[in-house]
Design a protein around this motif. Sequence first.
Motif, mmCIF file in Angstrom:
data_model
loop_
_atom_site.group_PDB
_atom_site.id
_atom_site.type_symbol
_atom_site.label_atom_id
_atom_site.label_comp_id
_atom_site.label_asym_id
_atom_site.label_seq_id
_atom_site.Cartn_x
_atom_site.Cartn_y
_atom_site.Cartn_z
ATOM 1 N N GLY A 129 0.790 -1.220 0.000
ATOM 2 C CA GLY A 129 0.000 0.000 0.000
ATOM 3 C C GLY A 129 0.829 1.280 0.000
ATOM 4 O O GLY A 129 0.257 2.368 -0.084
ATOM 5 N N PHE A 130 2.142 1.166 0.081
ATOM 6 C CA PHE A 130 3.008 2.356 0.057
ATOM 7 C C PHE A 130 3.563 2.562 -1.348
ATOM 8 O O PHE A 130 4.769 2.521 -1.585
ATOM 9 C CB PHE A 130 4.150 2.203 1.065
ATOM 10 C CG PHE A 130 3.700 2.122 2.490
ATOM 11 C CD1 PHE A 130 3.381 3.273 3.190
ATOM 12 C CD2 PHE A 130 3.552 0.892 3.130
ATOM 13 C CE1 PHE A 130 2.964 3.202 4.512
ATOM 14 C CE2 PHE A 130 3.139 0.814 4.441
ATOM 15 C CZ PHE A 130 2.832 1.971 5.140
ATOM 16 N N GLY A 131 2.655 2.787 -2.289
ATOM 17 C CA GLY A 131 3.072 2.943 -3.674
ATOM 18 C C GLY A 131 3.879 4.213 -3.902
ATOM 19 O O GLY A 131 4.843 4.223 -4.675
ATOM 20 N N ARG A 132 3.484 5.298 -3.252
ATOM 21 C CA ARG A 132 4.236 6.548 -3.424
ATOM 22 C C ARG A 132 5.672 6.396 -2.933
ATOM 23 O O ARG A 132 6.615 6.860 -3.588
ATOM 24 C CB ARG A 132 3.536 7.672 -2.666
ATOM 25 C CG ARG A 132 2.167 8.031 -3.199
ATOM 26 C CD ARG A 132 1.573 9.173 -2.407
ATOM 27 N NE ARG A 132 0.241 9.545 -2.904
ATOM 28 C CZ ARG A 132 -0.514 10.508 -2.379
ATOM 29 N NH1 ARG A 132 -0.042 11.193 -1.332
ATOM 30 N NH2 ARG A 132 -1.704 10.781 -2.880
ATOM 31 N N LEU A 133 5.833 5.754 -1.782
ATOM 32 C CA LEU A 133 7.178 5.555 -1.248
ATOM 33 C C LEU A 133 7.999 4.659 -2.169
ATOM 34 O O LEU A 133 9.191 4.930 -2.407
ATOM 35 C CB LEU A 133 7.088 4.942 0.150
ATOM 36 C CG LEU A 133 8.418 4.663 0.849
ATOM 37 C CD1 LEU A 133 9.214 5.955 1.024
ATOM 38 C CD2 LEU A 133 8.182 3.976 2.200
ATOM 39 N N ALA A 134 7.387 3.613 -2.714
ATOM 40 C CA ALA A 134 8.119 2.730 -3.623
ATOM 41 C C ALA A 134 8.561 3.466 -4.885
ATOM 42 O O ALA A 134 9.717 3.352 -5.320
ATOM 43 C CB ALA A 134 7.229 1.527 -3.988
ATOM 44 N N PHE A 135 7.635 4.232 -5.469
ATOM 45 C CA PHE A 135 7.986 4.974 -6.669
ATOM 46 C C PHE A 135 9.039 6.040 -6.371
ATOM 47 O O PHE A 135 9.946 6.283 -7.182
ATOM 48 C CB PHE A 135 6.726 5.627 -7.249
ATOM 49 C CG PHE A 135 6.924 6.251 -8.593
ATOM 50 C CD1 PHE A 135 6.944 5.473 -9.739
ATOM 51 C CD2 PHE A 135 7.098 7.624 -8.711
ATOM 52 C CE1 PHE A 135 7.138 6.057 -10.985
ATOM 53 C CE2 PHE A 135 7.291 8.202 -9.943
ATOM 54 C CZ PHE A 135 7.311 7.420 -11.085
ATOM 55 N N PHE A 136 8.919 6.675 -5.198
ATOM 56 C CA PHE A 136 9.900 7.686 -4.812
ATOM 57 C C PHE A 136 11.297 7.072 -4.667
ATOM 58 O O PHE A 136 12.285 7.622 -5.169
ATOM 59 C CB PHE A 136 9.467 8.320 -3.489
ATOM 60 C CG PHE A 136 10.434 9.318 -2.936
ATOM 61 C CD1 PHE A 136 10.459 10.620 -3.396
ATOM 62 C CD2 PHE A 136 11.339 8.956 -1.953
ATOM 63 C CE1 PHE A 136 11.357 11.542 -2.898
ATOM 64 C CE2 PHE A 136 12.236 9.864 -1.437
ATOM 65 C CZ PHE A 136 12.243 11.160 -1.913
#
Length: 837
Positions: A442-449
Amino acid sequence: MRAQQFPFFPLRLLLLLTALALTVAAPAQEAERPDLETRIAEWEAVNERASTALANDFRGRDLESVKGDLREMISAAAAARRSAEARLAAAEQQLESLGEPPGEDAPPENARIAELRAQMQRDASRHEAMATEARLVEENGEKLLQEIAAWERARFRAAILERKPAPVWPSVWLAAGRDGVALAAEVISAPLRWWQARVEAGTSWQQLALVGGVALGGLLLAWPLRLWLLRRYGRDPEDTDPSYARRLIAALADGLANAVLPVVVLAAVLLVLAWQGLMTGLFGLMAYTVGGAVAGFVLVLGVARAALSPHRIAWRILPVRPEHIGALLTAIRLLTAVMAVSLTVLVTAFFSGHMTDALEATVFLASTTAVAILAGWILSPRFWTVSVEASQEASAEGAETDATAAASEPPADAREARSWPDRIRGLVRLVVMAAPLLALAGFGRLAFFVQSRLLGLGLIAALAVLLRLAAREMLERFFMRRRRQFGLSGDTTEGGVRIAVFWAGFVLDLLLLLPIAYAVMLLFGVPLTTITLWTTQLLTGISIGNFTLSLADLIAAITVLVTGLFLTNLFRRWLSNRVLPHTRLDIGARNSVAAGAGYLGVGLALVLAVATLGVDFSNLAIVAGALSVGIGFGLQNVVQNFAAGLLLLIERPIKVGDWIIVGGNEGTVKHISVRSTEIETFDRSSVIVPNSDLISLPVTNWTHKNRIARVIVPVRVAYGSDTAAVAETLHRCARENRDVLRHPAPTALFLGFGDSCLNFELRCFIGDTDRYLDVRSDLHFAVDQAFREAGIVMPFPQRDVHLQGGQDHGPPPGTTSAPSRPAGASGGGPESGDAPE
């Protein structure tokens, strides 16, 4: 009476002018105070509005406008503070010029002077209050900017760490599918709605023609420029062994021609579209987003092809295994396309209002998974080799299997040398490939960042390393070409160039580090407000008492010092090589003048650097006075040698080029510094003599006033020789030597009678002391040859040695008592007529 009043006329004139100035300036000063109070009230209102907006999380105010107002307020308050401080300093200086007020027991002060003093004190108090109020406003504004920067960092962290629904449940995918279909429907219908809006707005064909003209004009300008760049700076197919700097320049030209120029043309078209206001609504957003994505794709792919040089092996600048270049380019192309499409979808969905939690979670999971696969493929060890040279050698051999085996099994030294790049690349690969697990949670933003920033950091680091290596090679070539101008020629050329390259490269590294640091901070999401505050604090500096040390002043002082030393060196060389040789000064005087000019320039550069740093010279004088005692005791020899060096340069008892003898050391003076003097002996060794020894010890200077020297040749002849013939022969030998001066004329002196010889001396003068030993040797040869031809005998000492042991009891038995005589002797005593030996 007039004669008595005349001495007070200047004072009265000063009082009159000051009174007039105060009378004229009084209304302005009275008007200045309300104006400043009004401005301070406005500034306080700006602070209050910014504080309220910050407390409400900027729901009713635009963040950028608030920050802009605060920056303008801080700038205006700082200007007012500096103006008030300058006026305060002027008022204090005027008060100081008036001196201290008279004491209680002293006569009362003149009424006009007392009034003037009181007025100046009031002005100083007013300016001090103004400076204080402006400083408080400035500090409050800076504090608010710091709080806003902290709020931005907190909001950024919260946005990055925000958790969305985990895309592991079918319901999330179903909701994402519905939202995706709705977004696709909006995207498909966006062009039609945009065209209908343009028709209703009455879009003219002139606007469209302008956009087309800009695109066509950009292509017509970019294409010849592209051809010129490739022809002038591109890769030369005939050059099979280019230097690294030449390869990098060619790669840069290739990147500019095939990547930057198309992006510039595309950016020009987008700017014209924005200026004309043609692209509006969702379709305009899509156009700008797709245009930016295409520009990024073209730029990254063009730079990658320029660096890898797939068709010209010798021009490659990356250590890639030649058999995998095609696969690596394909992986880079796919990775760039995935990143471009992901950013386009995310930006379009977010700004169009169709970004839902389910759609965001699934998009991030899909994009991070694709990026992980492609980035893991690109960072795989099979693509990379030990060095660029190894890649070129493997390609030149033409044996793909052998090259692969050799690259896969590097020697121990090579493995050790490349261990740290491999470890960094392996760590980045591991993190990038593990990032989809965050998106799955659920931490897609962190993964993409994490993925995008690590890949961007790798690109920045690679560009920095390439630029650094190219700069070092260019510096080495520059110093090798200009080694004579920089004094690097001779036996130590290689070492001197290496040292010069090291320090010049160190300065370039510092200059390169600053933009890299800013780029990395922006890449990892540090707000621009925070970076601006850090930069301001770094440039403003820290206060140490009344002295403020800032990076800007330090850089300016170092720049002034280096520039001053450089200009001093140039001036000293120009003086030594161009001006002084055309004067009648001897070489020693020329060296003294050049050295004095150098010391004066260095001192002036130091004074200017200290003044640029903001150091008060009065405080510096106090510190120097306090340290004088310690310098006198602890550095007594250094100060003594320094003073002696100045005396040597001024009085010039010795100078460069002199032949001197001091303390058992004999040689030629090569250099006189402020601490010591370098003497080069005739054995080509250097003797460093403290200057104090040259002042306190006896010094023999063969060339102090002139270079004329006297040569003395001692000669001994046998008793019975013709003394007049000896003298004439010595005169003739001296006259025949071309180095012997005719005036003063050479002389042959009969000095006296020796034990077994007659003592003569040949004394003559030569014009150059450098010929002393050569002339003396030539005279010895000439005298020996002339005496042989004239039959003049030069005797050598003879001695009879009698050895006795104890008392003499006569000859041993069986022997005669007749004394032994030298061979050839006749008779038995002095009466025999033997000549004395």
